[in-house]
Design an enzyme around this catalytic site. Structure first.
Site, short mmCIF file in Angstrom:
data_model
loop_
_atom_site.label_atom_id
_atom_site.label_comp_id
_atom_site.label_asym_id
_atom_site.label_seq_id
_atom_site.Cartn_x
_atom_site.Cartn_y
_atom_site.Cartn_z
N LYS A 1 0.82 -1.22 0.00
CA LYS A 1 0.00 0.00 0.00
C LYS A 1 0.85 1.26 0.00
CE LYS A 1 -1.83 -1.10 4.00
NZ LYS A 1 -1.38 -2.47 4.32
N ARG B 1 -8.99 1.10 9.40
CA ARG B 1 -8.60 -0.28 9.63
C ARG B 1 -9.67 -1.04 10.41
NH1 ARG B 1 -2.87 0.29 9.01
NH2 ARG B 1 -1.69 -1.61 9.29
N ARG C 1 11.93 -7.35 5.28
CA ARG C 1 11.83 -5.92 4.98
C ARG C 1 12.78 -5.08 5.83
NH1 ARG C 1 6.21 -2.69 4.92
NH2 ARG C 1 6.12 -3.11 7.16
N ARG D 1 11.78 -2.84 11.28
CA ARG D 1 10.72 -2.45 12.20
C ARG D 1 10.48 -3.55 13.23
NH1 ARG D 1 5.90 -0.52 8.24
NH2 ARG D 1 4.68 -1.51 9.90
N ARG E 1 -0.38 -9.24 13.29
CA ARG E 1 -0.96 -8.26 12.36
C ARG E 1 -1.89 -8.94 11.36
NH1 ARG E 1 4.49 -6.09 10.58
NH2 ARG E 1 3.46 -4.78 9.04
P1 ADP Z 1 1.40 -2.36 7.77
O1 ADP Z 1 0.33 -1.97 6.80
O2 ADP Z 1 2.64 -2.85 7.12
O3 ADP Z 1 0.91 -3.26 8.87
P2 ADP Z 1 1.41 0.36 8.83
O4 ADP Z 1 2.63 1.17 8.69
O5 ADP Z 1 0.23 0.72 8.03
O6 ADP Z 1 1.90 -1.11 8.56
O7 ADP Z 1 0.95 0.33 10.37
C1 ADP Z 1 1.83 -0.02 11.40
C2 ADP Z 1 1.10 -0.09 12.72
O8 ADP Z 1 0.57 1.22 13.07
C3 ADP Z 1 -0.11 -1.01 12.78
O9 ADP Z 1 0.25 -2.35 12.98
C4 ADP Z 1 -0.88 -0.40 13.96
O10 ADP Z 1 -0.29 -0.73 15.20
C5 ADP Z 1 -0.68 1.09 13.75
N1 ADP Z 1 -1.76 1.64 12.90
C6 ADP Z 1 -1.61 2.14 11.64
N2 ADP Z 1 -2.79 2.56 11.14
C7 ADP Z 1 -3.72 2.30 12.09
C8 ADP Z 1 -5.13 2.49 12.18
N3 ADP Z 1 -5.83 3.01 11.16
N4 ADP Z 1 -5.75 2.11 13.33
C9 ADP Z 1 -5.06 1.59 14.35
N5 ADP Z 1 -3.75 1.37 14.34
C10 ADP Z 1 -3.07 1.72 13.23
#
Ligand code: ADP
Ligand code: ZN
Length: 209
Positions: A13, A88, A122, A155, A166
């Site tokens: 994404k 999410r 990654r 990370r 996740r």
């Molecule tokens: P990925 O899509 O690779 O899991 P992101 O960078 O989008 O990683 O998100 C990393 C972390 O940030 C998530 O696992 C969560 O803990 C937090 N996070 C990101 N966006 C949201 C959201 N919309 N609601 C709740 N937590 C979020």
């Protein structure tokens, strides 16, 4: 254009949002990136969410929605944006609908095995956010970003246990959004691709662009 990019962790994404944002002159907004920068700045928000994010859990809806609401009130996103990683959960989507009218939602499909392989290897640049991979897209010099010279790191939530968590969280809380947006008639879907050129083709085709 006001868009959302959805999909499991590791679907690509963020990478796609950066490219599409450049092409169409719209800003990508990543809640994950906002949370990570809060964590590394040591702000109150960063301290509050660190343990949750690093274990692979979700930040609470209220905190997340408030942050996005404030971000989307700014001048630079009035004509359009690409939300990457938000909403999410169904409650986040319901709140979003109250303050912004999303036109298109792209869902990127990818298998769990591919997610494990991608995220397991990654490495991310702390400065520009570019994603490298220990096998598929190696840094030239260990620990240094090829593009901006920033620090490249793994990370904490890309460790195997956190990736599995996740994926579970995605299935339980995020995947229901696919049906939610399909019913609203704004859903577009594509398959995650290995090569970036194929990804762009797949994107344009699925969006009819
Ligand atoms: P990925 O899509 O690779 O899991 P992101 O960078 O989008 O990683 O998100 C990393 C972390 O940030 C998530 O696992 C969560 O803990 C937090 N996070 C990101 N966006 C949201 C959201 N919309 N609601 C709740 N937590 C979020
Ligand atoms: Zn960089």
């Amino acid at each position: 254009m006001k868009m959302i990019f959805m999909g499991p962790p590791g679907a690509g994404k963020g990478t796609l949002a950066a490219k599409v944002g450049e092409m169409f002159k719209i800003l990508p907004i990543s809640t994950g990136a906002i949370f990570r920068s809060a964590m590394s700045s040591g702000s109150a928000l960063g301290l509050k969410i660190k343990a949750i994010v690093e274990s692979g859990g979700l930040v609470d809806d209220q905190t997340t929605v408030q942050l996005v609401k404030e971000r989307l009130a700014q001048a630079d996103v009035q004509k359009g944006y690409i939300l990457d990683g938000f909403p999410r959960t169904i409650p986040q989507a319901e709140e979003l609908a109250k303050f912004s009218a999303v036109e298109r939602v792209l869902n990127i499909r990818i298998s769990d095995a591919d997610v494990m392989e991608r995220l397991g290897g990654r490495q991310v640049c702390r400065t520009c956010g570019y994603n490298f991979h220990v096998i598929f897209d190696k840094v030239a010099k260990e620990g240094v970003c090829d593009h901006c010279g920033g620090e490249v790191y793994t990370r904490n939530d890309d460790k195997p246990d956190a990736i599995l968590k996740r994926l579970d969280v995605y299935r339980e809380q995020t995947a229901p959004l696919i049906g939610y947006y399909r019913e609203k008639g704004v859903l577009y879907e594509m398959q995650a691709m290995v090569k970036f050129d194929d990804t762009m083709e797949s994107f344009k085709k699925s969006m009819g662009l």
